[in-house]
Design a protein around this motif. Structure first.
Motif, short mmCIF file in Angstrom:
data_model
loop_
_atom_site.label_atom_id
_atom_site.label_comp_id
_atom_site.label_asym_id
_atom_site.label_seq_id
_atom_site.Cartn_x
_atom_site.Cartn_y
_atom_site.Cartn_z
N ASP A 40 14.64 12.99 18.54
CA ASP A 40 15.83 13.46 17.97
C ASP A 40 15.36 13.36 16.48
N CYS A 41 16.06 14.16 15.64
CA CYS A 41 16.17 14.41 14.16
C CYS A 41 17.49 13.74 13.45
N HIS A 42 17.28 12.54 13.05
CA HIS A 42 18.56 11.79 12.61
C HIS A 42 18.80 12.32 11.14
N ARG A 43 17.77 12.77 10.18
CA ARG A 43 17.93 12.97 8.83
C ARG A 43 17.29 14.30 8.85
N LYS A 44 17.56 15.35 7.92
CA LYS A 44 16.84 16.39 7.75
C LYS A 44 17.37 17.10 6.46
N GLU A 45 16.39 17.12 5.33
CA GLU A 45 16.84 17.75 4.14
C GLU A 45 15.80 18.89 3.61
N LEU A 46 16.18 19.98 3.28
CA LEU A 46 15.34 20.87 2.46
C LEU A 46 15.07 20.65 1.27
N LEU A 47 14.08 20.59 0.78
CA LEU A 47 13.34 20.27 -0.62
C LEU A 47 12.51 21.15 -1.04
N GLY A 48 12.19 21.10 -2.41
CA GLY A 48 11.07 21.61 -2.75
C GLY A 48 9.98 20.57 -2.44
N ASN A 49 8.32 21.13 -2.51
CA ASN A 49 7.52 20.41 -1.84
C ASN A 49 7.16 19.10 -2.67
N GLU A 50 7.28 19.24 -4.13
CA GLU A 50 6.84 18.24 -4.76
C GLU A 50 8.17 17.07 -4.78
N SER A 51 9.25 17.49 -4.65
CA SER A 51 10.44 16.74 -4.25
C SER A 51 10.24 15.81 -3.07
N ALA A 52 10.01 16.70 -2.17
CA ALA A 52 9.87 16.03 -0.59
C ALA A 52 8.50 15.10 -0.82
N LYS A 53 7.48 15.35 -1.46
CA LYS A 53 6.37 14.32 -1.41
C LYS A 53 6.92 13.07 -2.20
N ASP A 54 7.48 13.14 -3.35
CA ASP A 54 7.92 12.34 -4.35
C ASP A 54 8.80 11.31 -3.39
N ILE A 55 9.87 11.88 -2.93
CA ILE A 55 10.94 10.98 -2.09
C ILE A 55 9.99 10.36 -0.92
N LEU A 56 9.23 11.27 -0.22
CA LEU A 56 8.63 10.56 0.87
C LEU A 56 7.75 9.31 0.50
N LEU A 57 7.12 9.37 -0.83
CA LEU A 57 6.32 8.27 -1.34
C LEU A 57 7.06 7.19 -1.40
N ALA A 58 8.37 7.24 -2.03
CA ALA A 58 9.21 6.20 -2.37
C ALA A 58 9.75 5.55 -0.97
N ILE A 59 9.92 6.43 -0.04
CA ILE A 59 10.58 5.98 1.42
C ILE A 59 9.44 5.03 1.98
N ASN A 60 8.27 5.41 1.99
CA ASN A 60 7.07 5.00 2.70
C ASN A 60 6.94 3.42 2.01
N LEU A 61 7.01 3.56 0.84
CA LEU A 61 6.63 2.08 0.00
C LEU A 61 7.62 1.19 0.09
N ASN A 62 8.85 1.84 0.44
CA ASN A 62 10.20 0.89 0.60
C ASN A 62 10.01 0.13 2.08
N VAL A 63 9.59 1.00 2.98
CA VAL A 63 9.42 0.67 4.27
C VAL A 63 8.27 -0.35 4.65
N ASN A 64 7.01 0.10 3.79
CA ASN A 64 5.97 -0.83 3.80
C ASN A 64 6.22 -2.35 3.24
N ASN A 65 7.06 -2.20 2.14
CA ASN A 65 7.37 -3.36 1.58
C ASN A 65 8.26 -4.42 2.42
N LEU A 66 9.39 -3.48 3.29
CA LEU A 66 10.08 -4.49 4.38
C LEU A 66 9.01 -4.89 5.38
N LEU A 67 8.19 -4.05 5.96
CA LEU A 67 7.48 -4.73 7.09
C LEU A 67 6.41 -5.68 6.57
N ASN A 68 5.93 -5.53 5.32
CA ASN A 68 4.96 -6.52 4.95
C ASN A 68 5.79 -8.06 4.79
N GLU A 69 7.00 -7.94 4.28
CA GLU A 69 7.81 -9.02 3.97
C GLU A 69 8.29 -9.55 5.21
#
Length: 167
Positions: A40-69
């Motif tokens: 299932d796809c729960h969220r889907k946003e059409l973005l420019g390639n650079e924007s999508a990469k920037d946001i994905l980087l922040a999301i991954n950092l946030n999730v990794n911070n949470l998992l590490n904690e």
């Protein structure tokens, strides 16, 4: 291809009977729906390639911070072979996804929040918030970022036992 549209998505999936969440980028809608590992796809946003990469980087950092904690606090978390553990509730991942997607729309707020997230990788922001070191919008964003890191699972904590030295 430099800034071609990309879909930033949050989906659930299964691989070899193992469930997981995945946050990623695909270049078209069909690639998400045709991926045999995704359910299932729960969220889907059409973005420019650079924007999508920037946001994905922040999301991954946030999730990794949470998992590490959570690991540092000895919470038992499944580690799927791909993606993010189902031990993290969908609501938590949706909140993280939505926050970073929304904050990206304001360049000044984005830069502040990304900087705070990088600080949060090393130390909790609570001391900075409580000590009045942060003012105005920085404090407001720090509180929100700290909130994105407050999930505590109901699973049992692992008590670290030292192995006997003769083994």
């Amino acid at each position: 291809m430099q800034n071609s549209p990309q879909y930033l998505f949050l989906a659930s999936g299964v691989n070899n009977g193992e469930g997981f969440w995945i946050i990623g980028i695909k270049n078209c809608d069909e690639n998400i729906s045709e991926d045999e590992n995704l359910l299932d796809c729960h969220r889907k946003e059409l973005l420019g390639n650079e924007s999508a990469k920037d946001i994905l980087l922040a999301i991954n950092l946030n999730v990794n911070n949470l998992l590490n904690e959570l690991r540092n606090k000895n919470h038992l978390m499944e580690r799927p072979s791909m993606g993010i553990s189902f031990d993290i509730p969908l609501e938590i991942l949706e909140n993280i996804f939505d926050f970073w997607l929304e904050i990206y729309k304001n360049q000044e707020a984005w830069e502040t929040c990304l900087g705070l997230l990088k600080v949060r990788k090393r130390i909790p922001l609570t001391n900075l918030i409580e000590s009045e070191s942060l003012k105005g919008n920085s404090k407001k964003w720090a509180i929100k970022i700290e909130t994105l890191h407050t999930y505590v699972p109901s699973s049992l904590r692992i008590e670290k036992l030292n192995n006997p030295m003769w083994e």
